[in-house]
Design a protein around this motif. Structure first.
Motif, PDB file in Angstrom:
ATOM      1  N   ALA A 114     -42.740  -6.855  34.702  1.00 33.16           N
ATOM      2  CA  ALA A 114     -42.989  -6.873  33.259  1.00 33.16           C
ATOM      3  C   ALA A 114     -43.280  -5.440  32.829  1.00 33.16           C
ATOM      4  O   ALA A 114     -43.572  -4.571  33.662  1.00 33.16           O
ATOM      5  CB  ALA A 114     -44.151  -7.791  32.902  1.00 33.16           C
ATOM      6  N   LEU A 115     -43.193  -5.200  31.525  1.00 20.85           N
ATOM      7  CA  LEU A 115     -43.339  -3.844  31.009  1.00 20.85           C
ATOM      8  C   LEU A 115     -44.261  -3.849  29.796  1.00 20.85           C
ATOM      9  O   LEU A 115     -44.098  -4.665  28.890  1.00 20.85           O
ATOM     10  CB  LEU A 115     -41.958  -3.319  30.594  1.00 20.85           C
ATOM     11  CG  LEU A 115     -41.699  -1.816  30.587  1.00 20.85           C
ATOM     12  CD1 LEU A 115     -41.820  -1.249  31.995  1.00 20.85           C
ATOM     13  CD2 LEU A 115     -40.321  -1.545  30.021  1.00 20.85           C
ATOM     14  N   MET A 116     -45.248  -2.954  29.775  1.00 24.31           N
ATOM     15  CA  MET A 116     -46.097  -2.770  28.600  1.00 24.31           C
ATOM     16  C   MET A 116     -45.758  -1.433  27.968  1.00 24.31           C
ATOM     17  O   MET A 116     -45.667  -0.409  28.660  1.00 24.31           O
ATOM     18  CB  MET A 116     -47.577  -2.820  28.966  1.00 24.31           C
ATOM     19  CG  MET A 116     -48.499  -2.687  27.748  1.00 24.31           C
ATOM     20  SD  MET A 116     -50.237  -3.055  28.128  1.00 24.31           S
ATOM     21  CE  MET A 116     -50.672  -1.659  29.200  1.00 24.31           C
ATOM     22  N   VAL A 117     -45.580  -1.446  26.665  1.00 24.42           N
ATOM     23  CA  VAL A 117     -45.275  -0.215  25.919  1.00 24.42           C
ATOM     24  C   VAL A 117     -46.378   0.010  24.893  1.00 24.42           C
ATOM     25  O   VAL A 117     -46.663  -0.852  24.065  1.00 24.42           O
ATOM     26  CB  VAL A 117     -43.905  -0.315  25.213  1.00 24.42           C
ATOM     27  CG1 VAL A 117     -43.655   0.933  24.386  1.00 24.42           C
ATOM     28  CG2 VAL A 117     -42.792  -0.525  26.234  1.00 24.42           C
ATOM     29  N   ASN A 118     -47.003   1.178  24.983  1.00 21.13           N
ATOM     30  CA  ASN A 118     -48.020   1.560  24.007  1.00 21.13           C
ATOM     31  C   ASN A 118     -47.398   2.602  23.089  1.00 21.13           C
ATOM     32  O   ASN A 118     -47.330   3.795  23.411  1.00 21.13           O
ATOM     33  CB  ASN A 118     -49.261   2.131  24.704  1.00 21.13           C
ATOM     34  CG  ASN A 118     -50.374   2.419  23.717  1.00 21.13           C
ATOM     35  OD1 ASN A 118     -50.474   1.774  22.682  1.00 21.13           O
ATOM     36  ND2 ASN A 118     -51.208   3.400  24.029  1.00 21.13           N
ATOM     37  N   ALA A 119     -46.899   2.138  21.950  1.00 18.59           N
ATOM     38  CA  ALA A 119     -46.234   3.008  20.981  1.00 18.59           C
ATOM     39  C   ALA A 119     -46.994   2.919  19.660  1.00 18.59           C
ATOM     40  O   ALA A 119     -48.222   3.025  19.649  1.00 18.59           O
ATOM     41  CB  ALA A 119     -44.764   2.591  20.835  1.00 18.59           C
ATOM     42  N   SER A 120     -46.294   2.717  18.540  1.00 24.84           N
ATOM     43  CA  SER A 120     -46.979   2.516  17.264  1.00 24.84           C
ATOM     44  C   SER A 120     -47.778   1.221  17.279  1.00 24.84           C
ATOM     45  O   SER A 120     -48.655   1.013  16.437  1.00 24.84           O
ATOM     46  CB  SER A 120     -45.964   2.499  16.123  1.00 24.84           C
ATOM     47  OG  SER A 120     -44.954   1.545  16.371  1.00 24.84           O
ATOM     48  N   GLN A 121     -47.464   0.359  18.222  1.00 23.64           N
ATOM     49  CA  GLN A 121     -48.290  -0.801  18.545  1.00 23.64           C
ATOM     50  C   GLN A 121     -48.101  -1.077  20.023  1.00 23.64           C
ATOM     51  O   GLN A 121     -47.167  -0.577  20.652  1.00 23.64           O
ATOM     52  CB  GLN A 121     -47.901  -2.007  17.708  1.00 23.64           C
ATOM     53  CG  GLN A 121     -46.458  -2.465  17.865  1.00 23.64           C
ATOM     54  CD  GLN A 121     -46.191  -3.736  17.089  1.00 23.64           C
ATOM     55  OE1 GLN A 121     -46.912  -4.723  17.194  1.00 23.64           O
ATOM     56  NE2 GLN A 121     -45.145  -3.712  16.268  1.00 23.64           N
ATOM     57  N   ARG A 122     -49.022  -1.863  20.606  1.00 20.73           N
ATOM     58  CA  ARG A 122     -48.931  -2.145  22.039  1.00 20.73           C
ATOM     59  C   ARG A 122     -48.422  -3.562  22.253  1.00 20.73           C
ATOM     60  O   ARG A 122     -48.967  -4.528  21.715  1.00 20.73           O
ATOM     61  CB  ARG A 122     -50.283  -1.951  22.734  1.00 20.73           C
ATOM     62  CG  ARG A 122     -50.150  -1.982  24.253  1.00 20.73           C
ATOM     63  CD  ARG A 122     -51.366  -1.404  24.951  1.00 20.73           C
ATOM     64  NE  ARG A 122     -52.532  -2.254  24.858  1.00 20.73           N
ATOM     65  CZ  ARG A 122     -53.703  -1.972  25.417  1.00 20.73           C
ATOM     66  NH1 ARG A 122     -53.856  -0.833  26.084  1.00 20.73           N
ATOM     67  NH2 ARG A 122     -54.735  -2.785  25.287  1.00 20.73           N
ATOM     68  N   VAL A 123     -47.367  -3.662  23.050  1.00 23.51           N
ATOM     69  CA  VAL A 123     -46.733  -4.942  23.323  1.00 23.51           C
ATOM     70  C   VAL A 123     -46.462  -5.055  24.820  1.00 23.51           C
ATOM     71  O   VAL A 123     -46.488  -4.056  25.552  1.00 23.51           O
ATOM     72  CB  VAL A 123     -45.412  -5.106  22.546  1.00 23.51           C
ATOM     73  CG1 VAL A 123     -45.631  -4.893  21.050  1.00 23.51           C
ATOM     74  CG2 VAL A 123     -44.343  -4.154  23.066  1.00 23.51           C
ATOM     75  N   ILE A 124     -46.168  -6.282  25.259  1.00 21.80           N
ATOM     76  CA  ILE A 124     -45.747  -6.522  26.631  1.00 21.80           C
ATOM     77  C   ILE A 124     -44.401  -7.228  26.607  1.00 21.80           C
ATOM     78  O   ILE A 124     -44.228  -8.233  25.908  1.00 21.80           O
ATOM     79  CB  ILE A 124     -46.768  -7.358  27.421  1.00 21.80           C
ATOM     80  CG1 ILE A 124     -47.990  -6.505  27.791  1.00 21.80           C
ATOM     81  CG2 ILE A 124     -46.138  -7.931  28.702  1.00 21.80           C
ATOM     82  CD1 ILE A 124     -49.065  -7.246  28.552  1.00 21.80           C
ATOM     83  N   PHE A 125     -43.458  -6.686  27.346  1.00 24.36           N
ATOM     84  CA  PHE A 125     -42.155  -7.304  27.563  1.00 24.36           C
ATOM     85  C   PHE A 125     -42.231  -8.035  28.894  1.00 24.36           C
ATOM     86  O   PHE A 125     -42.309  -7.416  29.952  1.00 24.36           O
ATOM     87  CB  PHE A 125     -41.073  -6.217  27.583  1.00 24.36           C
ATOM     88  CG  PHE A 125     -39.680  -6.713  27.869  1.00 24.36           C
ATOM     89  CD1 PHE A 125     -39.178  -7.843  27.240  1.00 24.36           C
ATOM     90  CD2 PHE A 125     -38.868  -6.016  28.752  1.00 24.36           C
ATOM     91  CE1 PHE A 125     -37.882  -8.286  27.499  1.00 24.36           C
ATOM     92  CE2 PHE A 125     -37.572  -6.436  29.007  1.00 24.36           C
ATOM     93  CZ  PHE A 125     -37.083  -7.583  28.378  1.00 24.36           C
ATOM     94  N   ASP A 126     -42.230  -9.363  28.844  1.00 24.60           N
ATOM     95  CA  ASP A 126     -42.400 -10.199  30.038  1.00 24.60           C
ATOM     96  C   ASP A 126     -41.154 -11.062  30.215  1.00 24.60           C
ATOM     97  O   ASP A 126     -41.173 -12.261  29.920  1.00 24.60           O
ATOM     98  CB  ASP A 126     -43.652 -11.064  29.878  1.00 24.60           C
ATOM     99  CG  ASP A 126     -44.008 -11.821  31.148  1.00 24.60           C
ATOM    100  OD1 ASP A 126     -43.646 -11.352  32.238  1.00 24.60           O
ATOM    101  OD2 ASP A 126     -44.646 -12.887  31.044  1.00 24.60           O
TER     102      ASP A 126
END
Length: 211
Positions: A59-71
């Motif tokens: 899985a991947l977490m991206v902390n950009a303009s908001q924080r999300v998880i791609f699961d």
């Protein structure tokens, strides 16, 4: 007879290759937006079997303009983290703890690798996972490696279905920070899907290159 058996098996094969699209309403996603004070970053989660040491999920977490998880093709969800095609929004510190605790248990541990990136790179990763679409079962590694290879600085990630192959490639990215998370919770995590309060998982600092 052989054709008959193939005809019976074909729907099962197609079902296994079919993604399950989920699309939370605009208002739910807007309400859930969480902006982390931490630097922009990309985090790879690799779930590793404690018995065989084989990689089981990515899985991947991206902390950009908001924080999300791609699961991709994952089973975790939470009512306050609305999902759109495997992208979970509203990843607050509590939601992150829930996500980790759901996967770390007596049979699996979680390897968490984080690389700080520029705001532009983080936004690029965010757009890519949002555009990726729902992922079929058993395709988590393929989708994660495909996304990462399109992100500046991560082009060296090998294209692979194997979570540990991707983990080793990610471990070679300059500046990577690695943690391993262990938990002795029972293997059946169905009850975790109704999480309200949970103790924070145990984090152990590890060398930058994961094995």
């Amino acid at each position: 007879m052989r054709r008959f058996l193939i005809a019976l098996a074909l729907p099962l094969i197609l079902a296994a290759c079919t993604a399950e699209p989920v699309w939370a309403p605009d208002e739910a996603v807007a309400r859930a937006v969480y902006r982390s004070p931490e630097p922009p970053s990309i985090t790879l989660f690799t779930m590793v079997n404690n018995r065989s040491n084989a990689g089981a999920h990515s899985a991947l977490m991206v902390n950009a303009s908001q924080r999300v998880i791609f699961d991709p093709a994952g089973s975790w969800w939470h009512r306050t983290a609305p999902e759109r095609n495997d992208v979970h929004y509203g990843i607050t510190p509590l939601m992150l703890d829930f996500f980790i605790d759901y996967h770390a248990r007596e049979t699996y541990h979680v390897v968490m690798q984080t690389v700080e990136v520029s705001p532009e790179t983080a936004e690029r990763a965010l757009r890519l996972i949002e555009q990726n679409g729902a992922v079929p079962k058993a395709m988590c590694g393929q989708s994660i490696s495909s996304v990462l290879r399109q992100v500046p600085g991560f082009e060296s990630i090998p294209r692979s279905f194997g979570p540990k192959v991707i983990m080793r490639g990610f471990g070679q990215i300059p500046g990577v920070k690695t943690r391993k998370i262990y938990d002795d919770d029972p293997d059946d995590h169905k009850t975790m899907l109704g999480q309200d309060t949970l103790p924070a998982p145990r984090l152990e600092a590890q060398p930058a290159t994961a094995g």
